[in-house]
Design a protein around this motif. Structure first.
Motif, PDB file in Angstrom:
ATOM      1  N   MET A  65      61.397 -14.862  34.742  1.00 39.11           N
ATOM      2  CA  MET A  65      61.546 -15.305  33.356  1.00 39.11           C
ATOM      3  C   MET A  65      61.878 -16.800  33.324  1.00 39.11           C
ATOM      4  O   MET A  65      61.344 -17.542  32.506  1.00 39.11           O
ATOM      5  CB  MET A  65      62.640 -14.488  32.666  1.00 39.11           C
ATOM      6  N   LEU A  66      62.744 -17.224  34.230  1.00 39.12           N
ATOM      7  CA  LEU A  66      63.087 -18.643  34.309  1.00 39.12           C
ATOM      8  C   LEU A  66      61.879 -19.453  34.777  1.00 39.12           C
ATOM      9  O   LEU A  66      61.626 -20.548  34.253  1.00 39.12           O
ATOM     10  CB  LEU A  66      64.276 -18.863  35.240  1.00 39.12           C
ATOM     11  N   ASP A  67      61.117 -18.921  35.720  1.00 42.44           N
ATOM     12  CA  ASP A  67      59.911 -19.616  36.179  1.00 42.44           C
ATOM     13  C   ASP A  67      58.932 -19.836  35.019  1.00 42.44           C
ATOM     14  O   ASP A  67      58.332 -20.898  34.904  1.00 42.44           O
ATOM     15  CB  ASP A  67      59.225 -18.836  37.300  1.00 42.44           C
ATOM     16  N   ARG A  68      58.770 -18.809  34.174  1.00 41.17           N
ATOM     17  CA  ARG A  68      57.874 -18.943  33.014  1.00 41.17           C
ATOM     18  C   ARG A  68      58.402 -19.997  32.038  1.00 41.17           C
ATOM     19  O   ARG A  68      57.635 -20.763  31.465  1.00 41.17           O
ATOM     20  CB  ARG A  68      57.707 -17.603  32.294  1.00 41.17           C
ATOM     21  N   GLU A  69      59.719 -20.042  31.861  1.00 39.39           N
ATOM     22  CA  GLU A  69      60.317 -21.030  30.954  1.00 39.39           C
ATOM     23  C   GLU A  69      60.125 -22.443  31.501  1.00 39.39           C
ATOM     24  O   GLU A  69      59.825 -23.379  30.749  1.00 39.39           O
ATOM     25  CB  GLU A  69      61.802 -20.730  30.744  1.00 39.39           C
ATOM     26  N   VAL A  70      60.279 -22.613  32.801  1.00 42.09           N
ATOM     27  CA  VAL A  70      60.033 -23.927  33.423  1.00 42.09           C
ATOM     28  C   VAL A  70      58.579 -24.316  33.198  1.00 42.09           C
ATOM     29  O   VAL A  70      58.277 -25.454  32.797  1.00 42.09           O
ATOM     30  CB  VAL A  70      60.373 -23.907  34.936  1.00 42.09           C
ATOM     31  N   GLY A  71      57.666 -23.382  33.423  1.00 43.89           N
ATOM     32  CA  GLY A  71      56.243 -23.649  33.201  1.00 43.89           C
ATOM     33  C   GLY A  71      55.952 -24.034  31.765  1.00 43.89           C
ATOM     34  O   GLY A  71      55.178 -24.964  31.502  1.00 43.89           O
ATOM     35  N   ALA A  72      56.588 -23.333  30.824  1.00 49.41           N
ATOM     36  CA  ALA A  72      56.387 -23.641  29.406  1.00 49.41           C
ATOM     37  C   ALA A  72      56.900 -25.041  29.075  1.00 49.41           C
ATOM     38  O   ALA A  72      56.246 -25.794  28.346  1.00 49.41           O
ATOM     39  CB  ALA A  72      57.088 -22.605  28.533  1.00 49.41           C
TER      40      ALA A  72
END
Length: 169
Positions: free
Chosen positions: A44-51
């Motif tokens: 979830m944090l990885d997706r937020e960083v990507g966003a």
């Protein structure tokens, strides 16, 4: 002259109120963050960083720069940039999850007519601001579905923030 003074005064008052509300909300969220324990999977944090990286790339493109050029000017690669962005992404993710949980606990509801009205308003505004060819591209069901989801989430967040402000007062 009198009308101009009135418009300027109203504009300044609205600006001051907006700044006050933003500051007040920030204090509320910081207090909630300090009092909360938030757990989430690393993906979830990885997706937020990507966003966040994607959002920064879009803002850079609007200014005529590419992410690659920006990273070169800072003498870093994308992995280092992602690592630098990670703490901000984590804070943003925690804030979002806290808002969702508060809204859920307080039984915040977004009514379908509110979503429909906001969606129609957004589509009308896009129709006025984009060329007709671009508007036709956006009228596919995937885009509309995503737009409705985003509007629903935004309305839910707005209502939750309003409730938090009322509770804090």
């Amino acid at each position: 002259l009198e009308a101009l003074q009135t418009r300027v005064r109203v504009s300044l008052e609205e600006n001051n109120l907006s700044q006050y509300n933003a500051s007040y909300y920030e204090k509320i969220m910081m207090e909630l963050l300090n009092q909360s324990t938030v757990k989430f999977p690393p993906q979830m944090l990885d997706r937020e960083v990507g966003a966040m990286v994607d959002e920064i790339a879009v803002r850079l493109e609007q200014r005529g720069l590419s992410l690659e050029t920006y990273l070169k000017s800072r003498q870093m690669d994308e992995a280092a940039f992602r690592a630098e962005t990670r703490p901000s992404a984590e804070t943003r993710l925690k804030r979002s999850l806290i808002l969702m949980e508060v809204g859920r606990k307080e039984k915040i509801e977004v009514k379908p007519d509110e979503v429909q009205m906001q969606t129609t308003e957004t589509l009308n505004q896009m129709g006025r601001n984009l060329p007709e060819k671009e508007v036709r591209k956006l009228s596919n069901s995937d885009f509309i579905y995503q737009l409705v989801g985003n509007i629903t989430a935004d309305l839910f967040s707005q209502k939750t923030v309003e409730l938090l402000r009322a509770i804090a007062k």
